[in-house]
Design a protein around this motif. Structure first.
Motif, PDB file in Angstrom:
ATOM      1  N   ILE A 150      14.302  18.115  80.771  1.00 46.37           N
ATOM      2  CA  ILE A 150      15.730  17.823  80.877  1.00 46.37           C
ATOM      3  C   ILE A 150      15.949  16.351  81.203  1.00 46.37           C
ATOM      4  CG2 ILE A 150      17.830  18.370  82.176  1.00 46.37           C
ATOM      5  CD1 ILE A 150      16.703  21.157  82.597  1.00 46.37           C
ATOM      6  N   GLY A 151      17.014  15.781  80.627  1.00 45.46           N
ATOM      7  CA  GLY A 151      17.374  14.397  80.918  1.00 45.46           C
ATOM      8  C   GLY A 151      18.175  13.755  79.813  1.00 45.46           C
ATOM      9  N   HIS A 152      17.937  14.169  78.559  1.00 49.29           N
ATOM     10  CA  HIS A 152      18.667  13.597  77.436  1.00 49.29           C
ATOM     11  C   HIS A 152      20.099  14.138  77.389  1.00 49.29           C
ATOM     12  CE1 HIS A 152      15.402  11.433  75.526  1.00 49.29           C
ATOM     13  NE2 HIS A 152      14.617  12.472  75.683  1.00 49.29           N
ATOM     14  N   ASP A 153      21.032  13.296  76.956  1.00 48.65           N
ATOM     15  CA  ASP A 153      22.414  13.738  76.799  1.00 48.65           C
ATOM     16  C   ASP A 153      22.842  13.737  75.331  1.00 48.65           C
ATOM     17  OD1 ASP A 153      22.423  11.061  76.364  1.00 48.65           O
ATOM     18  OD2 ASP A 153      23.844  10.553  77.951  1.00 48.65           O
ATOM     19  N   GLY A 154      21.874  13.697  74.429  1.00 41.01           N
ATOM     20  CA  GLY A 154      22.145  13.751  73.002  1.00 41.01           C
ATOM     21  C   GLY A 154      21.012  14.464  72.293  1.00 41.01           C
ATOM     22  N   ARG A 155      21.176  14.656  70.995  1.00 36.71           N
ATOM     23  CA  ARG A 155      20.168  15.357  70.201  1.00 36.71           C
ATOM     24  C   ARG A 155      18.852  14.584  70.191  1.00 36.71           C
ATOM     25  NH1 ARG A 155      21.459  15.368  64.081  1.00 36.71           N
ATOM     26  NH2 ARG A 155      20.360  13.373  64.208  1.00 36.71           N
ATOM     27  N   VAL A 156      17.749  15.258  70.461  1.00 36.15           N
ATOM     28  CA  VAL A 156      16.431  14.638  70.411  1.00 36.15           C
ATOM     29  C   VAL A 156      15.966  14.613  68.961  1.00 36.15           C
ATOM     30  CG1 VAL A 156      14.039  14.816  71.148  1.00 36.15           C
ATOM     31  CG2 VAL A 156      15.875  15.342  72.757  1.00 36.15           C
ATOM     32  N   ASP A 157      15.681  13.407  68.451  1.00 35.41           N
ATOM     33  CA  ASP A 157      15.356  13.249  67.040  1.00 35.41           C
ATOM     34  C   ASP A 157      13.869  13.036  66.768  1.00 35.41           C
ATOM     35  OD1 ASP A 157      17.805  13.660  65.951  1.00 35.41           O
ATOM     36  OD2 ASP A 157      17.883  11.756  64.877  1.00 35.41           O
ATOM     37  N   ALA A 158      13.097  12.611  67.768  1.00 32.52           N
ATOM     38  CA  ALA A 158      11.677  12.359  67.500  1.00 32.52           C
ATOM     39  C   ALA A 158      10.897  12.416  68.804  1.00 32.52           C
ATOM     40  CB  ALA A 158      11.485  11.001  66.827  1.00 32.52           C
ATOM     41  N   VAL A 159       9.645  12.854  68.710  1.00 27.46           N
ATOM     42  CA  VAL A 159       8.769  12.914  69.878  1.00 27.46           C
ATOM     43  C   VAL A 159       7.366  12.481  69.467  1.00 27.46           C
ATOM     44  CG1 VAL A 159      10.022  14.763  71.042  1.00 27.46           C
ATOM     45  CG2 VAL A 159       8.186  15.336  69.468  1.00 27.46           C
ATOM     46  N   THR A 160       6.613  11.986  70.440  1.00 29.15           N
ATOM     47  CA  THR A 160       5.196  11.736  70.252  1.00 29.15           C
ATOM     48  C   THR A 160       4.529  11.917  71.605  1.00 29.15           C
ATOM     49  OG1 THR A 160       3.539  10.219  69.335  1.00 29.15           O
ATOM     50  CG2 THR A 160       5.286   9.245  70.672  1.00 29.15           C
ATOM     51  N   THR A 161       3.210  11.922  71.630  1.00 31.59           N
ATOM     52  CA  THR A 161       2.469  12.117  72.871  1.00 31.59           C
ATOM     53  C   THR A 161       1.490  10.967  73.062  1.00 31.59           C
ATOM     54  OG1 THR A 161       0.806  13.438  71.706  1.00 31.59           O
ATOM     55  CG2 THR A 161       2.627  14.628  72.771  1.00 31.59           C
ATOM     56  N   ALA A 162       1.027  10.784  74.303  1.00 30.20           N
ATOM     57  CA  ALA A 162       0.070   9.726  74.608  1.00 30.20           C
ATOM     58  C   ALA A 162      -0.603  10.060  75.930  1.00 30.20           C
ATOM     59  CB  ALA A 162       0.771   8.372  74.686  1.00 30.20           C
ATOM     60  N   LEU A 163      -1.612   9.269  76.283  1.00 32.31           N
ATOM     61  CA  LEU A 163      -2.259   9.343  77.584  1.00 32.31           C
ATOM     62  C   LEU A 163      -1.923   8.068  78.342  1.00 32.31           C
ATOM     63  CD1 LEU A 163      -5.817  10.753  76.773  1.00 32.31           C
ATOM     64  CD2 LEU A 163      -3.999  11.906  78.039  1.00 32.31           C
ATOM     65  N   VAL A 164      -1.351   8.203  79.530  1.00 24.87           N
ATOM     66  CA  VAL A 164      -1.007   7.066  80.373  1.00 24.87           C
ATOM     67  C   VAL A 164      -1.691   7.267  81.715  1.00 24.87           C
ATOM     68  CG1 VAL A 164       0.833   5.798  81.532  1.00 24.87           C
ATOM     69  CG2 VAL A 164       1.199   6.703  79.234  1.00 24.87           C
ATOM     70  N   GLY A 165      -2.614   6.365  82.047  1.00 24.17           N
ATOM     71  CA  GLY A 165      -3.360   6.513  83.288  1.00 24.17           C
ATOM     72  C   GLY A 165      -4.143   7.802  83.349  1.00 24.17           C
ATOM     73  N   GLY A 166      -4.586   8.294  82.182  1.00 22.38           N
ATOM     74  CA  GLY A 166      -5.342   9.530  82.110  1.00 22.38           C
ATOM     75  C   GLY A 166      -4.497  10.782  82.127  1.00 22.38           C
ATOM     76  N   ARG A 167      -3.161  10.647  82.178  1.00 25.62           N
ATOM     77  CA  ARG A 167      -2.269  11.799  82.210  1.00 25.62           C
ATOM     78  C   ARG A 167      -1.553  11.935  80.871  1.00 25.62           C
ATOM     79  NH1 ARG A 167      -1.373  13.911  87.089  1.00 25.62           N
ATOM     80  NH2 ARG A 167       0.549  14.910  86.385  1.00 25.62           N
ATOM     81  N   PRO A 168      -1.433  13.152  80.340  1.00 24.49           N
ATOM     82  CA  PRO A 168      -0.706  13.345  79.080  1.00 24.49           C
ATOM     83  C   PRO A 168       0.797  13.197  79.297  1.00 24.49           C
ATOM     84  CG  PRO A 168      -1.399  15.460  79.969  1.00 24.49           C
ATOM     85  CD  PRO A 168      -1.995  14.409  80.859  1.00 24.49           C
ATOM     86  N   VAL A 169       1.457  12.453  78.402  1.00 27.00           N
ATOM     87  CA  VAL A 169       2.900  12.256  78.502  1.00 27.00           C
ATOM     88  C   VAL A 169       3.550  12.561  77.163  1.00 27.00           C
ATOM     89  CG1 VAL A 169       2.603  10.468  80.264  1.00 27.00           C
ATOM     90  CG2 VAL A 169       2.869   9.808  77.858  1.00 27.00           C
ATOM     91  N   VAL A 170       4.855  12.815  77.203  1.00 29.34           N
ATOM     92  CA  VAL A 170       5.680  13.016  76.020  1.00 29.34           C
ATOM     93  C   VAL A 170       6.707  11.894  75.976  1.00 29.34           C
ATOM     94  CG1 VAL A 170       7.369  14.500  74.883  1.00 29.34           C
ATOM     95  CG2 VAL A 170       5.390  15.508  76.011  1.00 29.34           C
ATOM     96  N   VAL A 171       6.801  11.226  74.818  1.00 27.87           N
ATOM     97  CA  VAL A 171       7.819  10.200  74.591  1.00 27.87           C
ATOM     98  C   VAL A 171       8.838  10.797  73.633  1.00 27.87           C
ATOM     99  CG1 VAL A 171       8.287   7.839  73.856  1.00 27.87           C
ATOM    100  CG2 VAL A 171       6.079   8.404  74.893  1.00 27.87           C
ATOM    101  N   ALA A 172      10.105  10.936  74.079  1.00 27.02           N
ATOM    102  CA  ALA A 172      11.133  11.584  73.269  1.00 27.02           C
ATOM    103  C   ALA A 172      12.380  10.710  73.228  1.00 27.02           C
ATOM    104  CB  ALA A 172      11.478  12.961  73.851  1.00 27.02           C
ATOM    105  N   GLY A 173      13.031  10.667  72.057  1.00 22.11           N
ATOM    106  CA  GLY A 173      14.193   9.808  71.904  1.00 22.11           C
ATOM    107  C   GLY A 173      15.348  10.500  71.226  1.00 22.11           C
ATOM    108  N   THR A 174      16.573  10.037  71.548  1.00 20.96           N
ATOM    109  CA  THR A 174      17.787  10.575  70.953  1.00 20.96           C
ATOM    110  C   THR A 174      18.310   9.627  69.886  1.00 20.96           C
ATOM    111  OG1 THR A 174      19.169   9.504  72.631  1.00 20.96           O
ATOM    112  CG2 THR A 174      18.422  11.744  73.087  1.00 20.96           C
ATOM    113  N   ALA A 175      19.310  10.112  69.126  1.00 22.86           N
ATOM    114  CA  ALA A 175      19.883   9.326  68.046  1.00 22.86           C
ATOM    115  C   ALA A 175      21.276   8.858  68.423  1.00 22.86           C
ATOM    116  CB  ALA A 175      19.944  10.156  66.762  1.00 22.86           C
ATOM    117  N   GLY A 176      21.795   7.885  67.639  1.00 24.41           N
ATOM    118  CA  GLY A 176      23.174   7.448  67.799  1.00 24.41           C
ATOM    119  C   GLY A 176      23.312   6.271  68.739  1.00 24.41           C
TER     120      GLY A 176
END
Length: 319
Positions: A58-84
């Motif tokens: 939870i945190g976005h206030d608009g439609r999520v249009d794309a996501v990707t994943t990565a490792l940051v400091g050895g921890r898995p993260v999700v990078v997600a973005g909205t449009a508009g």
């Protein structure tokens, strides 16, 4: 659907039901989603067995249009973005579900995300109307200036030992490179070699792979899906499909494949997915048809294909 692809078994999903392979309902949505969750919240789901993992992010206030994943400091993260206008990119801890840093703000029309490692540090690469941007997912701050003008799709690769981003640009550096695909060195920000010119329409899908030890790019636009040798900058063979809206690459039985999604075109506009073996350039099974145009897809582990068509999501398994 016919051929070697079948709907994944959802009998173990909470609230879900199995779909008969080969039937008209084989493109049914995944079951078990929390209907009370915010519409804009990304979800993490296990594919085997299919089920949600944790709470929506939870945190976005608009439609999520794309996501990707990565490792940051050895921890898995999700990078997600909205449009508009006023769109944001947020970084979530995949284990805990909380945001790791302040939102990456200033986006104008989110279209894509990718990940890479530059000088030993993981970075998030985004592309939209503001151009290609590189971000530090640990701090939420941009790294340097935008690398290009407006783009419609991004993917990353390693070319000659250097991390690069392959971008479907809105326009090339001159009139002869309209609708070109451009390659940028992520370490220096400089354009890496000549643009990949040949599409007649704006490139809206880009994916990369390694075939026989050579890096390749699969690009898609309304006119065609093309495969390029990133080293020579030359197309490999003839176009694979037309009316393309999404491309993805991955491994199927250990072999690199390209999944190409789109539509049949008017007047009977239905969704299509074609999967190609990139080594032999032969189709993997017949063209798959969906009741609505396909706008996103991914090749998942375990010989699975995840397809988004209209508001629905289907998981197919290659047998």
């Amino acid at each position: 659907m016919t051929g070697p692809w079948a709907a994944a078994d959802r009998s173990a999903a909470p609230g879900g039901a199995s779909s008969p392979a080969g039937g008209a309902d084989a493109c049914s949505p995944a079951g078990g989603a929390d209907v009370g969750a915010p519409e804009a919240a990304p979800e993490v789901r296990a594919l085997v067995p299919e089920r949600p993992i944790g709470e929506p992010l939870i945190g976005h206030d608009g439609r999520v249009d794309a996501v990707t994943t990565a490792l940051v400091g050895g921890r898995p993260v999700v990078v997600a973005g909205t449009a508009g206008w006023g769109a944001t990119v947020r970084v979530f801890d995949l284990d805990g579900g909380h945001q790791l840093c302040r939102p990456l703000v200033g986006r104008t029309a989110w279209v894509g995300a990718a990940r890479a490692v530059v000088a030993g540090r993981p970075v998030a690469v985004t592309g939209d109307a503001a151009g290609v941007r590189v971000w530090d997912p640990a701090t939420g701050l941009p790294v340097g200036e935008p690398l290009s003008a407006a783009v419609w799709a991004v993917a990353t690769a390693v070319l000659d030992g250097r991390p690069v981003v392959v971008a479907g640009a809105e326009s090339g550096p001159d009139a002869g490179c309209e609708n070109a695909v451009r390659v940028f060195d992520l370490a220096t920000g400089a354009e890496f070699g000549a643009p990949l010119a040949g599409h007649a329409c704006v490139v809206t899908g880009v994916a990369t792979a390694v075939v026989r030890g050579r890096p390749v790019a699969v690009t898609g636009s309304w006119d065609a899906a093309r495969v390029w040798d990133l080293t020579t900058r030359e197309p490999i063979g003839e176009p694979l499909a037309e009316h393309v809206s999404a491309v993805a690459t991955g491994l199927l039985d250990g072999r690199p494949v390209a999944a190409i999604g789109g539509s049949t075109g008017a007047p009977d506009e239905r969704g299509t997915v074609r999967v190609w073996d990139l080594t032999t350039r032969t189709p993997v099974g017949p063209c798959l048809l969906f009741p609505l145009p396909v706008h996103a897809l991914a090749v998942a582990p375990g010989n699975r294909l995840v397809v988004a068509f209209g508001p629905e999501l289907a998981t197919l398994h290659h047998t």
